[in-house]
Design an enzyme around this catalytic site. Structure first.
Site, short mmCIF file in Angstrom:
data_model
loop_
_atom_site.label_atom_id
_atom_site.label_comp_id
_atom_site.label_asym_id
_atom_site.label_seq_id
_atom_site.Cartn_x
_atom_site.Cartn_y
_atom_site.Cartn_z
N GLN A 172 2.21 -6.58 -2.74
CA GLN A 172 2.33 -6.48 -1.25
C GLN A 172 3.81 -5.98 -1.05
OE1 GLN A 172 1.41 -9.91 -2.56
NE2 GLN A 172 -0.51 -8.76 -2.26
N LYS A 218 2.33 1.74 -5.26
CA LYS A 218 3.15 0.97 -6.19
C LYS A 218 2.32 1.43 -7.43
CE LYS A 218 2.87 -2.94 -4.36
NZ LYS A 218 2.82 -2.83 -2.87
N GLY A 221 -4.03 -4.69 -3.81
CA GLY A 221 -5.11 -3.35 -4.18
C GLY A 221 -4.39 -2.50 -4.74
N HIS A 222 -4.21 -2.30 -5.96
CA HIS A 222 -3.26 -1.26 -6.68
C HIS A 222 -4.23 0.09 -7.13
CE1 HIS A 222 0.26 -4.13 -7.10
NE2 HIS A 222 -0.20 -4.20 -5.99
N ASP A 224 0.77 -1.21 -0.12
CA ASP A 224 -0.12 -0.02 0.03
C ASP A 224 0.72 1.28 0.01
OD1 ASP A 224 -2.29 -1.62 0.03
OD2 ASP A 224 -1.98 -1.66 2.57
P1 IMP Z 1 -3.11 -12.67 2.80
O1 IMP Z 1 -2.07 -12.51 1.71
O2 IMP Z 1 -4.34 -12.18 1.94
O3 IMP Z 1 -3.16 -14.09 3.23
O4 IMP Z 1 -2.76 -11.68 3.79
C1 IMP Z 1 -1.45 -11.84 4.73
C2 IMP Z 1 -1.10 -10.46 5.17
O5 IMP Z 1 -0.66 -9.63 4.36
C3 IMP Z 1 -2.24 -9.75 5.77
O6 IMP Z 1 -1.57 -9.23 7.15
C4 IMP Z 1 -2.65 -8.84 4.91
O7 IMP Z 1 -3.29 -7.68 5.20
C5 IMP Z 1 -1.52 -8.66 4.39
N1 IMP Z 1 -1.53 -8.11 2.72
C6 IMP Z 1 -1.65 -9.13 1.61
N2 IMP Z 1 -1.90 -8.25 0.63
C7 IMP Z 1 -1.78 -7.06 0.84
C8 IMP Z 1 -1.43 -5.80 0.16
O8 IMP Z 1 -1.59 -5.83 -1.21
N3 IMP Z 1 -1.18 -4.59 1.00
C9 IMP Z 1 -0.98 -4.51 2.26
N4 IMP Z 1 -1.13 -5.76 2.87
C10 IMP Z 1 -1.44 -7.05 2.14
MG MG Z 2 -2.46 -1.79 -1.82
#
Ligand code: IMP
Ligand code: MG
Length: 372
Positions: A189, A15, A39-40, A12
């Site tokens: 991420q 990017k 979420g871009h 977040d």
């Molecule tokens: P998961 O990848 O959905 O299993 O989430 C694992 C951890 O990564 C959690 O703490 C999510 O909030 C975090 N996370 C996953 N994708 C993103 C992202 O795109 N932005 C920020 N945090 C993320």
């Molecule tokens: Mg994001």
């Protein structure tokens, strides 16, 4: 020249905004990891778009193509939704979208399992962990299995994508095209969520570092690896967050920065910039240059607190549990577009991270991105 744009911290960082801006100069934009947990957010002509799976391509550049790489886990239903939306804006654009058939599939049951088993991590529940677990457990389903006629959920969506003109091609089939072009690799991420080097177990399940590019089958040189960080820090989900703010101070920063998850809408945890964490992330992630976003959010503060050290510099991800941050107040700015005003913050970041800052961003428009 090929470059990468990676999240330097917990994702977040902006990017999407940066990739969208830089993509006008590239032939390909490649997503190489993660899935619809990302979420871009992109702003174009005053409108807001969120891509979960599609790279943050500016399709107004008629020469740019998008590639979804083998390191990803793809929910075909979600991809179809995003391609339909892109088609609405740019008719015929599907022909410029490519999917590596080696990518794995997120099935509806993966999302169900995620909801039941990964609450303690703060997962986005997009089925990411269970899909990667099946992949590593050697029982996963790939996009190519669907193409070859394996009857599973997602088959109809893949069929629709195919009929819309989306290309399903392996990297080796595109070797020449990749060699004769310039590629921008867009990470999902951030390094602190990387499965190997993030703050385990509070991580996602993919390769978020520069290594993820090679892991997804791209044997090309990446000349510059931009790490994107905010001028402060945010995180969604559970786990250590050394510089986290609480109470009113947190609410204020969250509101100012509009810090709500692009994928889940969850309020993000917020805190000050954490330089020991950024230094660790730059080293582990292979980051060569930094891009620091959201300077505008801190405009008007007389001084900006920044964490310059922990009691003990982190050497591994376990070192992030129970740390005591030390803060330094950096002189603030009233207008971040006036680069000399932000110079003290830039030197603090460069000194603390050990990496040069190349761009800063002061807003959501392309004109708000400045080379420094
Ligand atoms: P998961 O990848 O959905 O299993 O989430 C694992 C951890 O990564 C959690 O703490 C999510 O909030 C975090 N996370 C996953 N994708 C993103 C992202 O795109 N932005 C920020 N945090 C993320
Ligand atoms: Mg994001």
């Amino acid at each position: 020249m090929n470059i990468a744009v990676l999240g330097a911290m917990w994702g977040d960082e902006g990017k999407g905004h940066i990739t969208h801006y830089l993509s006008t100069k590239f032939g390909w934009v490649v997503r190489f990891n993660g899935g619809a947990n990302a979420g871009h957010t992109i702003y174009r002509d005053g409108k807001k778009f969120v891509h979960n799976l599609l790279p943050s391509v500016d399709f107004r550049n008629p020469n740019v193509k998008a590639f979804l790489g083998a390191g990803m886990v793809i929910d075909p239903e979600q991809l179809l939704k995003e391609v339909i939306e892109a088609e609405r804006e740019y008719p015929g654009v599907s022909k410029r979208i490519y999917v590596d058939p080696d990518a794995f599939v997120v099935m509806p049951e993966h999302k169900e399992i995620d909801k039941k088993t990964n609450v303690h991590i703060g997962s986005t529940h997009r089925g990411i962990g269970p899909a990667y677990a099946d992949k590593i457990g050697r029982r996963g389903i790939r996009i190519q299995d669907i193409i070859k006629g394996k009857h599973v959920a997602g088959e109809l969506h893949v069929d629709s994508l195919f009929h819309m003109g989306v290309n399903f091609k392996h990297t080796m089939e595109l070797d020449k095209e990749f060699k004769n072009s310039q590629i921008l690799f867009e990470g999902a991420q951030g390094i602190l969520l990387d499965i190997n080097h993030g703050i385990y177990p509070y991580v996602s399940c993919s390769d978020c570092t520069v290594g993820g590019i090679h892991a997804s089958g791209f044997n090309v040189e990446v000349s510059r690896v931009y790490g994107v960080a905010k001028a402060y820090t945010t995180k969604v989900g559970e786990g250590p967050f050394p510089t986290e703010l609480h109470g009113k101070a947190a609410d204020n920063l969250r509101e100012l920065g509009g810090e709500y998850g692009a994928t889940t809408g969850r309020p993000r945890r917020v805190g000050w910039l954490d330089l020991p964490a950024l230094r660790y992330a730059c080293r582990k992630g292979g980051i060569t240059n930094l891009i620091v976003t959201k300077f505008d959010i801190l405009s008007g503060m007389e001084e900006v607190p920044v964490c310059t050290e922990y009691e003990k510099a982190p050497m591994c991800s376990a070192d992030f549990f129970d740390v005591k941050p030390t803060y330094t107040n950096i002189p603030g700015w009233t207008d971040c577009n006036d680069i000399p005003q932000v110079a003290p913050m830039l030197s603090a970041i460069e000194q603390g991270s050990g990496v040069e800052v190349t761009y800063i961003s002061c807003g959501t428009d392309a004109k708000d991105i400045h080379m420094v």
